[in-house]
Write a protein that holds these residues in place. Structure first.
Motif, short mmCIF file in Angstrom:
data_model
loop_
_atom_site.label_atom_id
_atom_site.label_comp_id
_atom_site.label_asym_id
_atom_site.label_seq_id
_atom_site.Cartn_x
_atom_site.Cartn_y
_atom_site.Cartn_z
N ASP A 37 -6.91 8.24 -6.62
CA ASP A 37 -6.39 8.65 -5.31
C ASP A 37 -6.30 7.45 -4.38
OD1 ASP A 37 -6.32 11.16 -6.23
OD2 ASP A 37 -8.21 11.80 -5.32
N ALA A 38 -7.40 6.70 -4.37
CA ALA A 38 -7.44 5.55 -3.49
C ALA A 38 -6.40 4.52 -3.90
CB ALA A 38 -8.83 4.92 -3.49
N ALA A 39 -6.24 4.34 -5.22
CA ALA A 39 -5.28 3.35 -5.69
C ALA A 39 -3.86 3.73 -5.27
CB ALA A 39 -5.36 3.22 -7.20
N ILE A 40 -3.56 5.02 -5.41
CA ILE A 40 -2.21 5.46 -5.04
C ILE A 40 -1.98 5.32 -3.54
CG2 ILE A 40 -0.73 7.49 -4.90
CD1 ILE A 40 -1.94 8.37 -7.58
N MET A 41 -3.00 5.71 -2.80
CA MET A 41 -2.86 5.62 -1.35
C MET A 41 -2.75 4.16 -0.91
SD MET A 41 -5.18 7.32 1.60
CE MET A 41 -5.06 8.99 1.02
N TRP A 42 -3.51 3.32 -1.57
CA TRP A 42 -3.47 1.88 -1.24
C TRP A 42 -2.06 1.34 -1.45
CZ3 TRP A 42 -5.61 -2.41 0.66
CH2 TRP A 42 -5.22 -3.65 0.15
N ARG A 43 -1.41 1.81 -2.49
CA ARG A 43 -0.09 1.29 -2.81
C ARG A 43 1.00 1.92 -1.94
NH1 ARG A 43 -0.17 1.61 -8.68
NH2 ARG A 43 0.61 3.70 -8.28
N ASP A 44 0.89 3.23 -1.76
CA ASP A 44 2.01 3.93 -1.15
C ASP A 44 1.84 4.23 0.33
OD1 ASP A 44 2.92 3.85 -3.67
OD2 ASP A 44 2.30 5.91 -4.18
N ASN A 45 0.63 4.40 0.75
CA ASN A 45 0.42 4.84 2.13
C ASN A 45 -0.70 4.02 2.75
OD1 ASN A 45 0.30 6.20 4.49
ND2 ASN A 45 0.02 8.24 3.60
N ARG A 46 -0.40 2.75 2.99
CA ARG A 46 -1.43 1.83 3.46
C ARG A 46 -2.01 2.27 4.81
NH1 ARG A 46 -2.19 -3.45 1.78
NH2 ARG A 46 -1.25 -2.73 -0.14
N GLU A 47 -1.15 2.86 5.61
CA GLU A 47 -1.57 3.31 6.95
C GLU A 47 -2.75 4.28 6.85
OE1 GLU A 47 -0.78 2.88 11.01
OE2 GLU A 47 -0.16 1.80 9.24
N GLU A 48 -2.54 5.27 6.00
CA GLU A 48 -3.56 6.31 5.82
C GLU A 48 -4.84 5.69 5.23
OE1 GLU A 48 -3.12 9.37 6.77
OE2 GLU A 48 -5.05 10.14 6.04
N PHE A 49 -4.65 4.80 4.27
CA PHE A 49 -5.79 4.14 3.64
C PHE A 49 -6.62 3.40 4.68
CE2 PHE A 49 -7.95 0.72 1.49
CZ PHE A 49 -8.40 1.31 0.32
N ASN A 50 -5.94 2.65 5.54
CA ASN A 50 -6.66 1.90 6.55
C ASN A 50 -7.42 2.83 7.49
OD1 ASN A 50 -5.70 -0.40 5.47
ND2 ASN A 50 -4.10 -0.75 7.02
N LYS A 51 -6.82 3.97 7.75
CA LYS A 51 -7.48 4.92 8.65
C LYS A 51 -8.80 5.41 8.03
CE LYS A 51 -5.88 8.88 10.95
NZ LYS A 51 -4.77 9.86 11.02
#
Lengths: 705, 167
Positions: B139-153
């Protein structure tokens, strides 16, 4: 395993159990006192039934022990013995009448002579009565177990204190497996059929099992204690004395086994002694390990420059090996004996014994393989890696990179790295590369070269090679061409230690460089050599070239042999130099630091200032004041600009703990402060002073988004 | 063997105390057991984990340094290379023999010359630069790649949580 089922059964509290046992015993005592209060008690009790049966069983017991030498009864034998038994019974009964009459007369005589019995006589009567009355016998057995448990409990209280969870688990497992196997042994293997024999065997195994459990506990506890350097010596002392007493008790039991063996024959002797020997071996194994550990800690505590480990390596290995193998062999022959004794016919018990045998045989085989590997590695090391000369040692002032201790003797790998003999040995037993630079090691250097050449043609396929030393396919011995792999080291990992460029084995590197140059004739040999000296692997250098990390210097120069040092600084080293520097700096620091405990003059006052002011300012006070003592140390620390000055490394464990705790708090509070300053606008939170200090407290109050 | 492991751990502890890397504090949880450490790692600057202080637990095997220790974050973590239960998945912590993910170079893996300090520094750089190829937390890997904004949040929330600040 039966453990799972038995775990569910609620065991009564020890207190309740003891009370019940004591009550039962006193009840029985009262009963027997009452029953024997009459001097003629023997006539009143219905002894005819009780004693006859017990006499009978005793007689048959003797019969059985005579038979012990023979095999287990087959059908016909059983019938015969039954017949015998019946005859015997009849004989017994007729014989019984005479002694009873005699007894009666005797007693009447005694009564006439002496009205009141002496106290001793009365006690003797009570004892005889109790040993004949079944209820009393059971109560006595119960009491014996109760006492055993109480003894165990008190030993646990005195020596071990509270047991850790893993120790409890081990104890439980060991207990149930012991009970299981001994049950199989008594009823499945030697097929005991008479009550008193069962009781004797069970008594024997109870004591043995008790000692086994204690020694297991000692072993676990020793392993735990060896995790800490600050264990007080008296807890070592208690454990060692317990171990010694277990050992001597096992000796006593061995003597008992010999005595019984003289009386009951060889088989019984071997059955009984096997467990004793096993116990003695296990206990002395733990003792020897303990002694080595204590010696080791002593040495380490006194001065770190005493090289004890290096010379002791083989001794330690061989004692371990001898003990392990001896235990396995004794256990194996014990089981084999059981199997032969019960004539190897198919039964549940024999299946279990066979399973156990297979398991033990596997273990022995594994030990043997491991030892062969050990010998091979040792042999290989002696043949291929020379002992480092004094010059090498003085040139390389670092410690052994594996154990971080000073080297007085060392082995030198082809890549020029030095390690303790035993450290290197134990590493090579599991891997075939140099721990520092990952240079693959093989039987012969030429083999590497040949292998490397083969690999260059197909660089894709063998990025990951077989990395095991531990291979027994035999091809290594038969064809004398080792299964070999040169590992690819990725130069990009900043944090990996980089090899120190050395001018050793220049011919090897030059050969490798020529191979690379064949592929990339554009690059001058000197540049390739410079890179190879850092990477120590053809593949990495090729990789670097392909990635364009290798720059061709503007002024092409002819390759000269003495250019090595200069070329080592070529711009091709794209990896972080400062990390490299820091590493070597810190490791040399570690080399000296053993003798440099800071003086700790006033830790308490430091604590006071700390608690009176805020954590933050306390830290500042500390850094600026001179409580760290030795000025030289401070100066030396300052030479590494980017490294903040650390705290002291105290000798006292509690002080160390406190310092560590404080450092953690400081880190946390600083981070918090910095964070809040940075994000003041985002956070509308109370001022810094109101933020609760402990993370654990606040994190509980937090609600996730 | 435990004796040499203990001495080595002692030496590492000494070095980490006297000469600590920036933003790292590590030491045994209790002096009774030198084979279990706690480390505090400050999040690397200039990344989404900046400012946080992440506690982790290190458990050493009895044959250390021949085998690598195990490392596990004890706080909540959301990172491509950290399992949901906090276990850290980096090659330096894998023994040369086994290769759970099947693609690591054995040169990057454990060797006895590695140390606690190097492990922790690797973890810091892993925090800074996740490796989305080894998906310990998919999940984190996908979010890191595709949705950096959300990951940073999420990372910022975790940072605040580790600092004990209201999120």
């Amino acid at each position: 395993m039966p453990t799972v089922i038995v775990d569910r059964i609620p065991l009564p509290n020890l207190k309740i159990y003891t009370t019940i046992s004591v009550l039962l015993l006193s009840g029985c005592l009262y009963y027997s006192v009452r029953a024997t209060s009459d001097p003629y008690w023997r006539l009143h009790t219905n002894s005819s039934t009780v004693t006859t049966s017990s006499f009978l069983s005793q007689a048959e017991g003797i019969l059985r022990t005579d038979e012990n030498g023979k095999s287990v009864m087959t059908g016909i034998d059983g019938l015969e013995s039954k017949m015998q038994r019946m005859q015997k019974e009849i004989g017994e009964l007729t014989e019984r009448i005479h002694p009873a009459e005699l007894l009666y007369l005797e007693l009447i005589d005694g009564h006439a002579k002496n009205e009141t019995r002496t106290l001793g006589r009365h006690l003797k009567d009570i004892a005889t009565f109790m040993s004949q009355e079944p209820i009393c016998v059971w109560t006595l057995i119960n009491m014996a177990y109760c006492c055993l448990i109480l003894v165990g409990k008190s030993i646990q209280k005195i020596v071990f204190g509270d047991l850790r969870i893993s120790e409890q688990q081990h104890l439980k497992d060991k207990f149930w497996s012991f009970v299981f196997y001994k049950f199989i042994f008594i009823f499945g293997v030697i097929n005991v059929q008479f009550m008193h024999e069962v009781i004797l065997w069970i008594a024997w195994f109870s004591i043995l099992g008790f000692l086994h459990l204690l020694s297991q506990l000692c072993k676990d506890r020793f392993e735990y204690l060896s995790f800490s350097p600050t264990t007080p010596s008296w807890s070592h002392l208690r454990l060692v004395s317990l171990l010694v007493s277990i050992l001597s008790l096992s000796g006593v039991m061995l003597i008992i086994a010999i005595c019984i063996g003289l009386f009951a024959g060889f088989n019984t002797f071997f059955f009984m002694s096997a467990e004793c020997i096993l116990l003695a071996l296990k206990t002395s194994h733990v003792l020897v390990r303990y002694a080595m550990f204590l010696y080791d800690m002593r040495q380490g505590g006194m001065a770190s420059d005493v090289v004890s480990w290096d010379k002791r390596g083989p001794y330690a290995y061989y004692t371990e090996l001898v003990f392990d193998v001896a235990e396995l062999v004794v256990d194996f022959s014990h089981h084999l004996h059981m199997l032969i004794w019960s004539n190897i016919f198919l039964s549940m018990a024999n299946l279990i014994v066979i399973m156990q045998l297979r398991y033990l045989a596997n273990d022995i085989q594994r030990k043997f393989k491991k030892h062969r590997n050990y010998l091979w590695v040792q042999n290989h090391m002696e043949k291929s890696y020379p002992l480092a000369s004094q010059d090498d040692l003085s040139e390389n002032c670092d410690n052994c990179a594996i154990c971080w201790e000073k080297m007085e003797t060392a082995r030198k790998l082809p890549c020029g790295h030095l390690f303790h003999n035993s450290c290197l040995q134990s590493w090579l037993e599991q891997d075939t590369s140099c721990p520092t630079c990952r240079l693959g090691l093989s039987v012969q250097n030429t083999a590497i070269q040949r292998d490397v050449i083969d690999r260059i043609d197909e660089p894709e396929t063998n990025v990951r090679g077989n990395n095991h030393f531990f291979q027994f396919n035999g091809s290594r011995y038969v064809s004398w061409l080792p299964n070999f792999s040169v590992e690819v080291t990725n130069i990009n990992t900043v944090l990996r230690p980089e090899p120190i460029p050395t001018t050793t084995h220049t011919s090897q590197i030059r050969n490798m460089a020529r191979q690379v140059q064949e592929m990339f004739p554009r690059y001058p040999l000197s540049v390739i050599i410079a890179d190879l000296q850092l990477s120590r692997s053809i593949e990495i250098t090729i990789h670097n070239i392909l990635e364009g990390r290798l720059n061709i210097p503007a002024r092409l120069q002819e390759f000269q042999e003495d250019d090595f040092q200069e070329m080592a600084n070529a711009p091709s080293t794209s990896n972080g130099n400062n990390v490299n520097d820091r590493d070597s700096a810190s490791s040399s620091y570690g080399a000296n630091s053993a003798n440099e405990y800071y003086a700790s003059p006033d830790f308490n006052s430091m604590q006071d200032t700390n608690s009176s002011s805020s954590v933050e300012s306390g830290y500042e006070i500390e850094r600026n004041s001179n409580i760290f003592g030795n000025q030289n140390d401070l100066l030396r620390d300052d030479s590494f600009e980017d490294i903040p000055l650390g705290d002291r490394f105290s000798k006292s464990s509690s002080e160390r703990e406190k310092i560590l705790q404080r450092r953690k708090e400081i880190l946390l509070s600083q981070a918090r402060k910095r964070y809040m300053e940075k994000n003041k606008s985002e956070l509308n939170i109370p001022p810094a002073s109101e933020v609760v200090r402990h993370r654990s407290k606040t994190s509980m109050q937090l609600t996730p988004e | 063997m435990a004796g040499s492991a203990l001495r080595r751990l002692m030496a590492e502890y000494r070095q980490l105390t006297l000469n600590p890397p920036e933003g790292i504090v590590a030491g045994p949880i209790s002096e009774d057991n030198f084979f279990e450490w706690e480390a505090l790692i400050a999040g690397p600057e200039g990344t989404c984990f900046e400012g946080g202080v992440f506690p982790a637990k290190l458990v050493f095997p009895p044959d250390y340094p021949l085998s690598p220790p195990k490392m596990k974050f004890t706080c909540e973590m959301f990172h491509p290379n950290i399992f949901a239960d906090g276990r850290v998945c980096i090659s330096i912590l894998h023994a040369p023999g086994d290769d759970p993910m099947g693609y690591e170079l054995s040169a990057e893996r454990w060797s006895p010359v590695q140390s606690v300090e190097k492990i922790l520094l690797s973890v810091v750089s892993m925090l800074a630069e996740p490796n989305d190829e080894s998906g310990a937390n998919v999940d984190a890997a996908i979010m890191w790649r595709d949705n950096r904004e959300e990951f940073n949040k999420i990372a910022r929330r975790i940072v605040r949580k580790t600092l004990g600040l209201p999120s």
